[in-house]
Design a protein around this motif. Structure first.
Motif, short mmCIF file in Angstrom:
data_model
loop_
_atom_site.label_atom_id
_atom_site.label_comp_id
_atom_site.label_asym_id
_atom_site.label_seq_id
_atom_site.Cartn_x
_atom_site.Cartn_y
_atom_site.Cartn_z
N HIS A 37 -3.22 2.50 -4.03
CA HIS A 37 -3.01 3.00 -5.10
C HIS A 37 -2.37 2.62 -6.05
CE1 HIS A 37 -2.57 6.56 -7.95
NE2 HIS A 37 -1.21 6.37 -7.84
N LYS A 38 -2.05 1.41 -5.43
CA LYS A 38 -2.06 0.19 -6.67
C LYS A 38 -2.77 0.01 -7.67
CE LYS A 38 -0.86 -3.31 -3.26
NZ LYS A 38 -0.25 -3.82 -2.18
N GLY A 60 -7.19 -0.99 -11.62
CA GLY A 60 -8.60 -0.36 -12.08
C GLY A 60 -9.48 -0.71 -10.52
N LEU A 61 -8.73 -1.48 -9.96
CA LEU A 61 -9.73 -1.34 -8.79
C LEU A 61 -10.26 -0.37 -8.15
CD1 LEU A 61 -8.69 -4.64 -6.97
CD2 LEU A 61 -9.74 -4.75 -8.51
N GLY A 62 -11.58 0.15 -7.86
CA GLY A 62 -12.50 0.78 -7.22
C GLY A 62 -13.22 0.48 -6.08
N ASP A 63 -12.32 -0.26 -5.52
CA ASP A 63 -13.11 -0.83 -4.07
C ASP A 63 -11.52 -2.28 -3.60
OD1 ASP A 63 -14.31 -2.64 -1.34
OD2 ASP A 63 -15.28 -2.01 -1.64
N SER A 64 -11.01 -1.74 -2.15
CA SER A 64 -10.06 -2.58 -1.29
C SER A 64 -9.96 -3.77 -1.36
CB SER A 64 -9.60 -1.43 -0.29
OG SER A 64 -10.05 -2.10 0.52
N LYS A 122 9.13 16.47 -1.31
CA LYS A 122 9.51 15.30 -1.77
C LYS A 122 9.22 14.78 -3.12
CE LYS A 122 12.72 14.46 1.82
NZ LYS A 122 13.49 13.89 3.24
N ARG A 123 7.62 14.61 -3.82
CA ARG A 123 6.99 14.18 -4.70
C ARG A 123 6.77 12.73 -4.41
NH1 ARG A 123 5.01 18.80 -7.56
NH2 ARG A 123 6.52 20.34 -7.57
N ARG A 124 6.94 12.48 -2.66
CA ARG A 124 6.87 10.40 -3.08
C ARG A 124 5.04 10.24 -2.05
NH1 ARG A 124 11.65 9.07 1.45
NH2 ARG A 124 11.49 7.34 0.68
N VAL A 125 5.18 10.90 -2.42
CA VAL A 125 3.17 10.85 -1.65
C VAL A 125 2.69 10.51 -3.13
CG1 VAL A 125 1.47 11.50 -0.72
CG2 VAL A 125 3.44 12.35 0.38
N VAL A 126 1.86 9.49 -2.97
CA VAL A 126 0.14 9.25 -4.03
C VAL A 126 -0.69 9.52 -3.70
CG1 VAL A 126 1.89 8.01 -6.00
CG2 VAL A 126 0.40 6.50 -3.89
N GLN A 127 -1.78 9.79 -4.19
CA GLN A 127 -2.87 10.57 -3.69
C GLN A 127 -4.35 9.74 -4.75
OE1 GLN A 127 -4.00 14.54 -2.83
NE2 GLN A 127 -5.58 14.37 -3.94
N THR A 128 -4.72 8.96 -4.08
CA THR A 128 -6.57 8.46 -4.87
C THR A 128 -7.65 9.22 -4.28
OG1 THR A 128 -4.97 6.04 -4.54
CG2 THR A 128 -7.35 6.18 -4.68
#
Length: 141
Positions: free
Chosen positions: A19-20, A25-29, A133-139
């Motif tokens: 997610h970071k 702005g990256l589209g590929d890891s 707990k709203r501690r998960v981010v989703q991409t």
């Protein structure tokens, strides 16, 4: 390529986008890794995966990762290093999508196998707890 049926607990080789990096702005890891499929919607044809990494959780984030027992790693074909499932973020995508990758040790497969039910339930329960707990981010990819 014949893709496996997307079942919960299936571990696949995937180009996971942290997610970071998405925020930057990256589209590929730039790195493919094993990821565990934690959700599949047959109606939408979408899946959600959590990453598996060798990096231990950072101080204060121990509840956001679960160490995969070595016997499970061996059974599903992961390497002998310590592996951790990160449950504080996930990628969602249309199955099979274009970010699944062939295993480096077996170019005929993208999957490693399926986590045992009891271990998968531990992963799922921790993910649900962190989501509550709203501690998960989703991409979305």
């Amino acid at each position: 390529m014949i893709y496996p049926v997307p079942l919960q607990g299936l571990v696949v080789r995937y180009n996971y986008l942290w997610h970071k990096d998405y925020i930057r702005g990256l589209g590929d890891s730039g790195k493919d890794r094993p990821c565990a499929l934690v959700l599949y919607s047959s109606k939408k044809g979408q899946v959600a995966v959590v990453p598996i990494t060798h990096s231990p959780p950072e101080l204060g984030e121990e509840d956001m990762s679960i160490e995969i027992p070595s016997d499970i790693c061996k059974a599903i074909g992961l390497d002998e290093d310590v592996n951790w499932v990160r449950v504080n973020e996930l990628n969602t995508f249309d199955w099979p999508g274009n970010h699944l990758r062939l295993r480096p040790d077996d170019q005929s497969r993208i999957d490693y196998g399926i986590m045992p039910k009891d271990f998968f339930e531990q992963v799922r329960d921790r993910l649900v707890d962190l989501m509550t707990k709203r501690r998960v981010v989703q991409t979305k990819r």
